[in-house]
Design a protein around this motif. Structure first.
Motif, PDB file in Angstrom:
ATOM      1  N   ILE A 253       0.834  -1.209   0.000  1.00 28.39           N
ATOM      2  CA  ILE A 253       0.000   0.000   0.000  1.00 28.39           C
ATOM      3  C   ILE A 253       0.868   1.260   0.000  1.00 28.39           C
ATOM      4  CG2 ILE A 253      -1.646   1.339   1.355  1.00 28.39           C
ATOM      5  CD1 ILE A 253      -2.892  -1.297   2.282  1.00 28.39           C
ATOM      6  N   SER A 254       1.903   1.266   0.826  1.00 25.18           N
ATOM      7  CA  SER A 254       2.781   2.443   0.900  1.00 25.18           C
ATOM      8  C   SER A 254       3.477   2.688  -0.427  1.00 25.18           C
ATOM      9  CB  SER A 254       3.814   2.248   2.011  1.00 25.18           C
ATOM     10  OG  SER A 254       4.728   3.328   2.041  1.00 25.18           O
ATOM     11  N   ASN A 255       4.059   1.640  -1.021  1.00 22.52           N
ATOM     12  CA  ASN A 255       4.743   1.801  -2.308  1.00 22.52           C
ATOM     13  C   ASN A 255       3.781   2.234  -3.407  1.00 22.52           C
ATOM     14  OD1 ASN A 255       7.255   1.171  -1.317  1.00 22.52           O
ATOM     15  ND2 ASN A 255       7.326  -0.894  -2.163  1.00 22.52           N
ATOM     16  N   ILE A 256       2.590   1.653  -3.430  1.00 17.37           N
ATOM     17  CA  ILE A 256       1.600   1.996  -4.454  1.00 17.37           C
ATOM     18  C   ILE A 256       1.298   3.488  -4.421  1.00 17.37           C
ATOM     19  CG2 ILE A 256      -0.829   1.733  -5.114  1.00 17.37           C
ATOM     20  CD1 ILE A 256      -0.569  -1.227  -4.185  1.00 17.37           C
ATOM     21  N   LYS A 257       1.034   4.021  -3.235  1.00 18.56           N
ATOM     22  CA  LYS A 257       0.709   5.438  -3.101  1.00 18.56           C
ATOM     23  C   LYS A 257       1.874   6.314  -3.565  1.00 18.56           C
ATOM     24  CE  LYS A 257      -2.589   4.991   0.747  1.00 18.56           C
ATOM     25  NZ  LYS A 257      -2.842   5.312   2.184  1.00 18.56           N
TER      26      LYS A 257
END
Length: 341
Positions: A253-257
């Motif tokens: 989730i962090s990388n996607i954002k």
């Protein structure tokens, strides 16, 4: 209209990752990752001014030695950027060689090495003629994502999770100054080095009421123009290019954002696609993206064009399947966005 940058992969998608970005109107280029760079000619490499390293796994950093060897004995300063610990990595490379003869070099080659931390840049300079011993000064600079700022461009970085910090980069041209050749001819001017000076004056926000002097070879006299009026007559200002480079990142989730934010509205997104989606569990465990995930991120970031690379060798001969999976995911996101709009 001729673009300012022509980014391209250094190698084929199965070999070491990295892109080179030549500048159309300057004898200059930038490099993003530096694994195997034997495909680049010495002429290509000698144009490099800045090198941006995502992380120092061997396939992203092994080409440092070739770059160093070609620049020895030249008047050049190379700027290198990498994640935390990068300075120690570069010093380890430099310590592997004996430098007892470089004091005799007449030219002044140096390395300016910067580590990208969450809220600061930490940099040191290394001079060839001093046997690459670092300057005593360690420079700390606050920054907010932008690690390089020049009048015509900026480079931003975000830290992604690959088990270790891995940097993603985005090169953004402020705007593009298109010179209209027919307008130049109407003013009885000839193209020359004055065009680069003119563009720099525009990028530098020089006073538009100031005089701009043009030296025409063979005419014996200079011609003066009002800078603002000359800009109206010969220049067309258009939005600048944006080029984003993403490699070696887990689909979290962090990388996607972070990836979507960094790559938003890019003209070119270079993004890894190490695995097919049927092997997404393996991709997650190895902290890489699948082709479907790469295409989905490209669509969510609304990029104009995306190029995938860094394929696992297990898919040799299956390139078309990897490309189709990424393209289908991209087109699906674009279709869904159009329906919602």
């Amino acid at each position: 209209m001729r673009p300012s940058y022509y980014p391209r992969l250094i190698n084929n998608p199965f070999d070491d990752p990295g892109i080179i970005v030549p500048f159309s109107f300057e004898n200059r280029s930038m490099l993003f990752d530096i694994g195997d760079i034997t495909s680049l000619s010495a002429r290509d490499i000698l144009k490099i001014s800045h090198v941006f390293i995502s992380h120092t796994h061997m396939d992203h950093f092994a080409g440092f030695d070739r770059l160093l060897r070609l620049f020895l004995g030249r008047d050049k300063e190379i700027f290198l950027y990498g994640p935390p610990g990068f300075i120690k990595n570069v010093e380890g490379k430099l310590a592997a060689y004996s430098w007892n003869l470089v004091k005799n070099y007449q030219n002044r080659f140096s390395l300016n090495v910067a580590e990208v931390h969450p809220a600061s840049l930490v940099s040191r300079r290394y001079y060839c003629h001093k046997s690459f011993k670092p300057d005593k000064a360690v420079i700390h600079q606050y920054f907010n994502n932008i690690i390089l700022h020049e009048p015509e461009l900026s480079v931003s970085a975000v830290s992604l999770d690959h088990g270790i910090p891995c940097l993603g980069f985005s090169l953004k041209e402020r705007f593009h100054v298109n010179i209209q050749k027919n307008r130049i001819e109407e003013l009885n001017l000839k193209p020359g080095i004055w065009i680069n000076r003119f563009k720099q004056a525009i990028y530098n926000n020089d006073d538009l009421n100031s005089d701009f002097e043009i030296i025409q070879a063979g005419e014996g006299k200079n011609r003066k123009f009002n800078l603002g009026k000359l800009a109206e007559q010969i220049a067309l200002i258009t939005p600048g290019q944006k080029i984003t480079y993403i490699t070696d990142a887990a689909y979290t989730i962090s990388n996607i954002k972070k990836i979507i934010c960094l790559a938003k509205d890019s003209d070119f997104l270079f993004i890894e696609a190490a695995f097919l989606d049927k092997d997404k569990d393996t991709a997650f465990n190895k902290l890489h993206l699948t082709a479907r995930q790469a295409g989905t991120l490209a669509g969510q970031a609304n990029v104009k064009k995306f190029i995938i690379f860094h394929f696992s060798p297990r898919y040799s001969g299956m390139e078309e399947q990897i490309y189709m999976e990424a393209v289908n995911a991209y087109e699906l996101v674009k279709k869904e966005n159009n329906i919602q709009a």
